[in-house]
Design a protein around this motif. Structure first.
Motif, PDB file in Angstrom:
ATOM      1  N   ASN A   1       4.216  -3.403   4.669  1.00 34.03           N
ATOM      2  CA  ASN A   1       4.038  -3.711   3.611  1.00 34.03           C
ATOM      3  C   ASN A   1       3.763  -1.934   3.105  1.00 34.03           C
ATOM      4  O   ASN A   1       2.436  -2.357   2.087  1.00 34.03           O
ATOM      5  CB  ASN A   1       3.052  -4.405   3.072  1.00 34.03           C
ATOM      6  N   ALA A   2       3.633  -1.141   4.065  1.00 42.88           N
ATOM      7  CA  ALA A   2       2.411  -0.078   3.950  1.00 42.88           C
ATOM      8  C   ALA A   2       4.192   1.406   3.409  1.00 42.88           C
ATOM      9  O   ALA A   2       5.526   0.951   3.945  1.00 42.88           O
ATOM     10  CB  ALA A   2       1.912   0.743   4.537  1.00 42.88           C
ATOM     11  N   LYS A   3       4.080   1.860   2.572  1.00 37.70           N
ATOM     12  CA  LYS A   3       5.026   3.308   2.589  1.00 37.70           C
ATOM     13  C   LYS A   3       4.793   4.810   2.633  1.00 37.70           C
ATOM     14  O   LYS A   3       3.543   4.356   1.450  1.00 37.70           O
ATOM     15  CB  LYS A   3       5.627   2.271   1.335  1.00 37.70           C
TER      16      LYS A   3
ATOM     17  N   TYR B   1       2.446  18.052 -10.789  1.00 36.47           N
ATOM     18  CA  TYR B   1       3.058  17.034 -11.814  1.00 36.47           C
ATOM     19  C   TYR B   1       4.446  16.690 -11.562  1.00 36.47           C
ATOM     20  O   TYR B   1       4.339  14.920 -11.619  1.00 36.47           O
ATOM     21  CB  TYR B   1       2.786  17.147 -12.878  1.00 36.47           C
ATOM     22  N   GLU B   2       4.644  17.480 -11.099  1.00 40.37           N
ATOM     23  CA  GLU B   2       6.360  16.796 -11.134  1.00 40.37           C
ATOM     24  C   GLU B   2       6.331  15.616  -9.249  1.00 40.37           C
ATOM     25  O   GLU B   2       7.072  14.594  -9.129  1.00 40.37           O
ATOM     26  CB  GLU B   2       7.403  17.768 -10.279  1.00 40.37           C
ATOM     27  N   ASP B   3       5.570  16.237  -8.741  1.00 39.94           N
ATOM     28  CA  ASP B   3       5.455  15.257  -7.064  1.00 39.94           C
ATOM     29  C   ASP B   3       5.079  14.112  -7.589  1.00 39.94           C
ATOM     30  O   ASP B   3       5.028  12.679  -7.139  1.00 39.94           O
ATOM     31  CB  ASP B   3       4.711  16.287  -6.815  1.00 39.94           C
ATOM     32  N   TRP B   4       4.066  14.069  -8.412  1.00 40.73           N
ATOM     33  CA  TRP B   4       3.675  12.997  -8.629  1.00 40.73           C
ATOM     34  C   TRP B   4       4.901  11.793  -8.985  1.00 40.73           C
ATOM     35  O   TRP B   4       4.647  10.580  -8.762  1.00 40.73           O
ATOM     36  CB  TRP B   4       2.104  12.769 -10.308  1.00 40.73           C
ATOM     37  N   GLN B   5       4.694  12.538 -10.668  1.00 44.77           N
ATOM     38  CA  GLN B   5       6.438  11.881 -11.162  1.00 44.77           C
ATOM     39  C   GLN B   5       7.706  10.308 -10.336  1.00 44.77           C
ATOM     40  O   GLN B   5       7.313   9.546 -10.306  1.00 44.77           O
ATOM     41  CB  GLN B   5       6.948  12.530 -12.184  1.00 44.77           C
ATOM     42  N   ASN B   6       7.513  12.039  -9.465  1.00 44.96           N
ATOM     43  CA  ASN B   6       8.465  11.493  -7.888  1.00 44.96           C
ATOM     44  C   ASN B   6       8.112  10.215  -7.644  1.00 44.96           C
ATOM     45  O   ASN B   6       8.619   9.498  -6.853  1.00 44.96           O
ATOM     46  CB  ASN B   6       9.055  12.269  -7.055  1.00 44.96           C
ATOM     47  N   ALA B   7       6.465  10.729  -6.656  1.00 45.59           N
ATOM     48  CA  ALA B   7       6.206   9.825  -6.343  1.00 45.59           C
ATOM     49  C   ALA B   7       6.119   8.253  -6.589  1.00 45.59           C
ATOM     50  O   ALA B   7       5.926   7.291  -5.987  1.00 45.59           O
ATOM     51  CB  ALA B   7       4.824  10.362  -5.014  1.00 45.59           C
TER      52      ALA B   7
ATOM     53  N   VAL C   1       0.876  -1.440   0.201  1.00 43.81           N
ATOM     54  CA  VAL C   1      -0.339  -0.301   0.034  1.00 43.81           C
ATOM     55  C   VAL C   1       1.043   1.195   0.037  1.00 43.81           C
ATOM     56  O   VAL C   1       1.488   1.077   1.076  1.00 43.81           O
ATOM     57  CB  VAL C   1      -0.858  -0.443   1.072  1.00 43.81           C
ATOM     58  N   GLY C   2       0.721   2.210  -0.897  1.00 42.82           N
ATOM     59  CA  GLY C   2       1.399   3.514  -0.975  1.00 42.82           C
ATOM     60  C   GLY C   2      -0.009   4.398  -0.181  1.00 42.82           C
ATOM     61  O   GLY C   2      -1.150   5.245  -1.109  1.00 42.82           O
TER      62      GLY C   2
ATOM     63  N   ALA D   1       7.753   6.951  -9.024  1.00 43.92           N
ATOM     64  CA  ALA D   1       8.138   5.998  -9.327  1.00 43.92           C
ATOM     65  C   ALA D   1       9.121   6.144  -8.221  1.00 43.92           C
ATOM     66  O   ALA D   1       9.565   4.275  -8.090  1.00 43.92           O
ATOM     67  CB  ALA D   1       9.387   7.270  -9.668  1.00 43.92           C
ATOM     68  N   GLU D   2       8.985   6.036  -7.054  1.00 45.35           N
ATOM     69  CA  GLU D   2       9.444   5.468  -6.120  1.00 45.35           C
ATOM     70  C   GLU D   2       8.677   4.483  -5.092  1.00 45.35           C
ATOM     71  O   GLU D   2       9.268   3.317  -4.926  1.00 45.35           O
ATOM     72  CB  GLU D   2       9.652   6.920  -4.891  1.00 45.35           C
ATOM     73  N   PHE D   3       7.501   4.944  -5.506  1.00 44.18           N
ATOM     74  CA  PHE D   3       6.515   3.736  -5.521  1.00 44.18           C
ATOM     75  C   PHE D   3       6.667   2.830  -5.948  1.00 44.18           C
ATOM     76  O   PHE D   3       6.733   1.320  -5.043  1.00 44.18           O
ATOM     77  CB  PHE D   3       5.518   4.204  -4.941  1.00 44.18           C
ATOM     78  N   SER D   4       6.876   2.185  -7.440  1.00 44.63           N
ATOM     79  CA  SER D   4       7.128   1.034  -7.837  1.00 44.63           C
ATOM     80  C   SER D   4       8.365   0.731  -7.800  1.00 44.63           C
ATOM     81  O   SER D   4       8.354  -0.247  -8.016  1.00 44.63           O
ATOM     82  CB  SER D   4       6.710   2.264  -9.579  1.00 44.63           C
TER      83      SER D   4
END
Length: 258
Positions: free
Chosen positions: A49-51, A60-66, A29-30, A68-71
């Protein structure tokens, strides 16, 4: 591989209920939110199992970073839940225009940003689905909730369009449409509709529908929209068949302030 779910606005309210339920069901879970401290606290409560992480959905840049980190952490992105949203209530002209703009920026652009940034990861996943938080306010425009209602109509349109367009990738895009839910967002609301209809749903009710929608088999008959609760279901189905004049009159009645 254990499936994963990424939830925006997950530090409290409906988002936190979604995180708890999917964690209990064995998902990675993210928990991403503009309140990163509160998000981290919830992740620590749930377990390994939670991050948690920082996410301003209007950025939008926040989305890209988040993402990438989560995946990287989860292995793949299976379910995206666009949950983050805000609400201002009261007379349209008495609400600052900046508040109206902020509602659209978070509730609409946040969903556009999330879907756009997540697609490369969803396309690579063994199973992928998007669940957007719409609202019963997207059934008919709501007095005293103008920009919120409009934002949820936009979410409904985004959902319908992408659910068709992304069939080529095998990705279903669905939404849930709850009426008012017992969260901090509806506290002290200045809207006749909530005074007349009350707040009967819990965050856990919405989370349960999201789990059902996220795990339902992808049949042709699987609907795009999923009303949550008896009242929302009745409103949704009646609006599809009743004349516009009847819909307007019923909403005039429901919106009268006490």
């Amino acid at each position: 591989m254990t499936q994963s779910i990424f939830i925006s606005g997950a530090a409290q309210g409906i988002g936190a209920a979604i995180a708890r339920l999917f964690y209990q069901k064995g998902y990675k879970v993210g928990i991403y939110d503009i309140n990163a401290v509160q998000a981290q606290q919830l992740a620590e409560q749930l377990g390994s199992n939670a991050k948690a992480g920082l996410l301003d959905v209007a950025n939008y840049e926040d989305w890209q970073n988040a993402l990438a980190e989560f995946s990287t952490w989860a292995g793949e992105l299976n379910i995206l839940v666009n949950n983050a949203g805000i609400l201002y209530s009261g007379d349209f002209e008495k609400t600052d225009i900046q508040a109206h703009h902020r509602t659209i920026n978070i509730n609409v652009n946040g969903v556009l940003n999330g879907c756009h940034a997540a697609l490369p990861y969803l396309k690579q996943a063994s199973f992928a689905r998007v669940i957007n938080l719409s609202s019963a306010s997207a059934i008919y425009g709501q007095a005293d909730l103008i920009s919120y209602s409009a934002s949820k109509f936009a979410v409904r349109g985004i959902t319908e369009g992408l659910d068709v367009e992304w069939q080529k990738y095998g990705i279903r895009v669905l939404d849930v449409m709850p009426l008012f839910v017992q969260t901090a967002m509806v506290k002290d609301m200045d809207a006749g509709t909530i005074q007349n209809m009350g707040v009967k749903l819990k965050a856990e009710d919405v989370a349960a529908q999201i789990y059902k929608s996220a795990t339902a088999k992808d049949r042709v008959t699987l609907p795009t929209h999923h009303p949550v609760g008896f009242e929302a279901g009745v409103m949704y189905h009646l609006s599809r068949f009743s004349p516009q004049a009847v819909n307007r009159i019923s909403n005039l009645f429901l919106s009268k302030k006490k």
